[in-house]
Design an enzyme around this catalytic site. Structure first.
Site, PDB file in Angstrom:
ATOM      1  N   LYS A  78       0.863  -1.181   0.000  1.00  0.00           N
ATOM      2  CA  LYS A  78       0.000   0.000   0.000  1.00  0.00           C
ATOM      3  C   LYS A  78       0.898   1.230   0.000  1.00  0.00           C
ATOM      4  CE  LYS A  78      -3.797   2.111   2.635  1.00  0.00           C
ATOM      5  NZ  LYS A  78      -4.683   1.972   3.815  1.00  0.00           N
ATOM      6  N   SER A 153      -9.648   2.087   2.914  1.00  0.00           N
ATOM      7  CA  SER A 153      -8.752   2.823   2.033  1.00  0.00           C
ATOM      8  C   SER A 153      -7.745   1.936   1.301  1.00  0.00           C
ATOM      9  CB  SER A 153      -7.991   3.871   2.850  1.00  0.00           C
ATOM     10  OG  SER A 153      -7.147   3.230   3.796  1.00  0.00           O
ATOM     11  N   SER A 177      -9.843  -0.229   7.164  1.00  0.00           N
ATOM     12  CA  SER A 177      -9.287  -0.181   5.811  1.00  0.00           C
ATOM     13  C   SER A 177      -8.585  -1.435   5.308  1.00  0.00           C
ATOM     14  CB  SER A 177      -8.333   1.002   5.684  1.00  0.00           C
ATOM     15  OG  SER A 177      -9.080   2.172   5.561  1.00  0.00           O
TER      16      SER A 177
HETATM   17  N1  GLN Z   1     -13.126   4.518   6.344  1.00  0.00           N
HETATM   18  C1  GLN Z   1     -12.445   4.985   7.495  1.00  0.00           C
HETATM   19  C2  GLN Z   1     -11.989   6.412   7.273  1.00  0.00           C
HETATM   20  O1  GLN Z   1     -12.263   6.952   6.262  1.00  0.00           O
HETATM   21  C3  GLN Z   1     -11.302   4.096   7.830  1.00  0.00           C
HETATM   22  C4  GLN Z   1     -10.082   4.353   7.055  1.00  0.00           C
HETATM   23  C5  GLN Z   1      -8.916   3.519   7.463  1.00  0.00           C
HETATM   24  O2  GLN Z   1      -9.070   2.505   8.154  1.00  0.00           O
HETATM   25  N2  GLN Z   1      -7.733   3.934   7.058  1.00  0.00           N
HETATM   26  O3  GLN Z   1     -11.367   6.998   8.094  1.00  0.00           O
END
Ligand code: GLN
Length: 502
Positions: A78, A153, A177
Site C-alpha cells: 500500500k 482505504s 481499511s
Molecule cells: N473509512 C475509514 C476512514 O475513512 C477508515 C479508514 C482507514 O481505516 N484507514 O477513516
C-alpha cells in the site's frame, strides 16, 4: 496445475522452494497480468524492472538452497509504506514524487524474509476513505464488477490480490481499511492488535489507531505474511508492542483441546453482537453471514448472543478522534519540510496556505478542519475529551463480551461494494458504512475479514472475526478451519477480462 496468478503467498512460496518454477517466471507472469489489467487502477507506482531484478537475485539464492519463508514471492505495498527504491505518495498530490531515505519496518521485514515487490498500491488519500475514491491518482475498480468500488482505504491492495496481480499485499487499517476492502473484493485480511506491527515508515493518519496488516487470498497466506511483519521495533516506534514473535503458520495447525478432525472448532464460543445484526444490515449480507455462522457451528463452535451497546457511538467517536489526530499529523506537510510547495505566494503564511490547499484533496481538508475544530480551546472538552472517554467504554464493552465468548463474529460492512460515484459526494454516507469495523479499531483489538459467500449483484461478502488482544492465532485458526471447509476464498472474479477493466 493451477495458473501462477491463482497461487497466493503460501502456494507461491511452496512452488519456489520445491523449484517447480523460478521467481523470475512467477514475476514475469504477474507483470504481464498487471499490464493487462492496468485499467483497474490498482497500482500508483508499478516497478517491473526492479521486481525482475529482485527475482533474479532471489533465484540465485533459491538455487544455492537458501530457505527464507518468502524468498522470491512477489508482493506489493500500500502506498502509505515508505520505500527507499520506489516513490511514496499516500495517494496524495502532496507527496507526489516523494522518495524516502529508508524503508518502513514492515516493508523491510518482508524483504528480509525474501519477498520482492511489484510496486506501490493505490489507496485513499492519507488512508482516509471507504471506497478508494479519495485517491489523488485514479479510481480503483472492483475486479468482481468494474462499475463498483473496491472498498477503502486499502482498495488497490484488495483489488490487486483479488485480480491475481500479486500473491499478497500489505494494507493499513485505522477504522476498517484492511477488513472492508478485503470483504468487498472477496479476499482475506487481518488487522492485528494495535502495536503488533511497527508503524515506523507508515505515513501517519491517526497514530493511536493506525495498524498494518496482510491482505491475501487465504488465512494461511495472511499467517505467512504476518509472521514476518510483526515484532518489537521500540527504537523507531514507541507504541510497538514488546512481545515475542509468534509463528502464526504453526498456530493454524495447532488443534484445539478436545477437537476432532470433523469438529476442529469444538469448544469455540463465537459471540454475536446483537448490534451487528440490526436494521442497518442489508438482507443479502446477513444471509451470507448466517450461512457462514452455521458452518462454524457445523465445525463444533457454539454461538453466544452478546451485546456491544456502544456500537453506534463508534461512528461519532472515531470521526472525532481520527480527524483530531490527522489534523495534528498532517501539520508537518507545510511545503517546507515535506511535499508540495505552491509556485506563487506572497509571504510565508500565503505559502503554507496555498501549498496545503493545492496539495490536499477535499476529504483530507475536511478532516483537518474537523480535527482542528474538535481540538480547539472552546470545544476540546465537549468533543475530544468526551470521545476519549467513550472510547474507553467501548474497549470495556469488548472485555465484558470476551467473558462470554472467545471470538466475536459478524458482518464487516452493512452492504456489498457500492457503485463508483454512488457515495462520493456524501461523506456521511461513507462514514456510516464503517459502523461494524470502527469499534474494533477504537479498542485496539485484532479483526479479520474472511470470504463468506456472495450478496447482491453477485458481490463478495466478508465474515468479520474479532479477537481479544494478541489473539491473532485464534482468528487465523478459526478462519483457516473455515477455509478448509469452504471454498469462497478460492473463487476469483471470472468475468474479469482485460477489456472490462480497461
Ligand atoms: N473509512 C475509514 C476512514 O475513512 C477508515 C479508514 C482507514 O481505516 N484507514 O477513516
Amino acid at each position: 496445475m493451477s495458473a501462477i496468478h491463482e497461487w497466493g503467498v503460501a502456494e507461491t512460496a511452496r512452488q519456489l522452494a520445491s523449484k517447480q518454477v523460478s521467481s523470475t517466471e512467477v514475476t514475469q507472469a504477474l507483470i504481464q497480468r498487471c499490464e493487462a489489467y492496468q485499467g483497474m487502477g490498482a497500482f500508483v507506482h508499478f516497478a517491473p524492472e526492479l521486481a525482475l531484478q529482485s527475482a533474479k537475485e532471489a533465484d540465485v539464492r533459491l538455487g544455492a538452497g537458501e530457505r527464507a519463508a518468502l524468498l522470491g514471492v512477489p508482493l506489493a505495498h500500500k502506498d502509505v509504506f515508505v520505500t527507499k527504491t520506489m516513490p511514496t505518495t499516500a495517494g496524495s498530490r502532496m507527496l507526489a514524487g516523494y522518495k524516502s531515505p529508508f524503508n518502513a519496518t514492515v516493508v523491510q521485514r518482508l524483504m528480509d524474509a525474501g519477498a520482492i515487490s511489484l510496486g506501490k498500491l493505490n489507496c485513499d488519500e492519507f488512508a482516509m476513505g471507504s471506497g478508494n475514491e479519495n485517491s489523488a491518482y485514479s479510481l480503483v475498480k472492483n475486479p468482481w464488477d468494474t462499475s463498483r468500488v473496491p472498498g477503502g482505504s486499502s482498495g488497490g491492495s484488495a483489488a490487486a490480490v483479488a485480480a491475481g496481480l500479486v500473491a499478497g499485499a500489505t494494507g493499513t487499517d485505522t477504522g476498517g481499511s484492511i477488513r472492508q476492502p478485503a470483504s468487498f473484493c472477496g479476499i482475506t485480511g487481518i488487522k492485528p492488535t494495535y502495536g503488533l506491527c511497527s508503524r515506523f515508515g507508515m505515513v501517519a493518519f491517526a497514530s493511536s489507531l493506525d495498524q498494518a496488516g496482510p491482505m491475501a487470498k487465504s488465512a494461511e497466506d495472511c499467517a505467512v505474511m504476518l509472521s514476518h511483519m510483526t515484532g518489537p521495533d521500540l527504537d523507531h516506534d514507541s507504541t510497538s508492542l514488546d512481545v515475542a514473535k509468534v509463528d502464526y503458520v504453526a498456530a493454524l495447525h495447532q488443534p484445539r483441546l478436545g477437537a476432532t478432525a470433523d469438529k476442529p472448532l469444538l469448544g469455540l464460543r463465537v459471540g454475536l453482537p446483537s448490534e451487528f445484526f440490526g436494521a442497518g444490515l442489508s438482507v443479502d449480507v446477513n444471509a451470507a453471514v448466517q450461512v457462514a455462522l452455521k458452518q462454524l457451528t457445523d465445525m463444533g463452535a457454539t454461538l453466544v448472543d452478546i451485546s456491544l451497546p456502544r456500537t453506534e457511538l463508534s461512528i461519532p467517536v472515531y470521526y472525532i478522534i481520527a480527524p483530531a489526530e490527522a489534523s495534528s499529523n498532517l501539520s508537518r506537510f507545510d511545503g517546507v519540510r515535506y511535499g508540495h510547495r505552491a509556485k506563487d505566494y506572497d509571504d510565508l503564511g500565503d505559502m503554507y496556505q496555498r501549498s496545503r490547499s493545492e496539495g490536499f484533496g477535499p476529504e483530507v481538508q475536511r478532516r483537518i478542519l474537523i480535527g482542528a475544530y474538535v481540538l480547539s480551546h472552546g470545544y476540546y472538552d465537549a468533543y475530544y475529551v468526551k470521545a476519549q472517554k467513550i472510547r474507553r467504554l467501548i474497549a470495556q464493552d469488548f472485555q465484558a463480551a470476551f467473558q462470554q465468548c472467545d471470538v466475536i463474529a459478524g458482518p464487516v460492512a452493512p452492504t456489498v461494494a457500492w457503485g463508483i460515484g454512488e457515495k462520493s459526494n456524501d461523506p456521511v454516507a461513507n462514514y456510516l458504512a464503517d459502523i461494524f469495523t470502527l469499534s474494533t479499531s477504537l479498542a485496539g483489538l485484532p479483526g479479520m475479514s474472511v470470504p463468506a459467500g456472495f450478496g447482491a449483484g453477485a458481490m463478495p461478502v466478508g465474515l468479520q472475526l474479532v479477537g481479544n488482544y494478541l489473539n491473532e492465532s485464534a482468528l487465523l485458526h478459526t478462519a483457516h478451519s473455515f477455509q478448509q471447509a469452504t471454498d469462497w476464498h478460492r473463487r476469483s472474479p471470472s468475468l474479469l477480462t482485460p477489456g472490462a477493466a480497461a
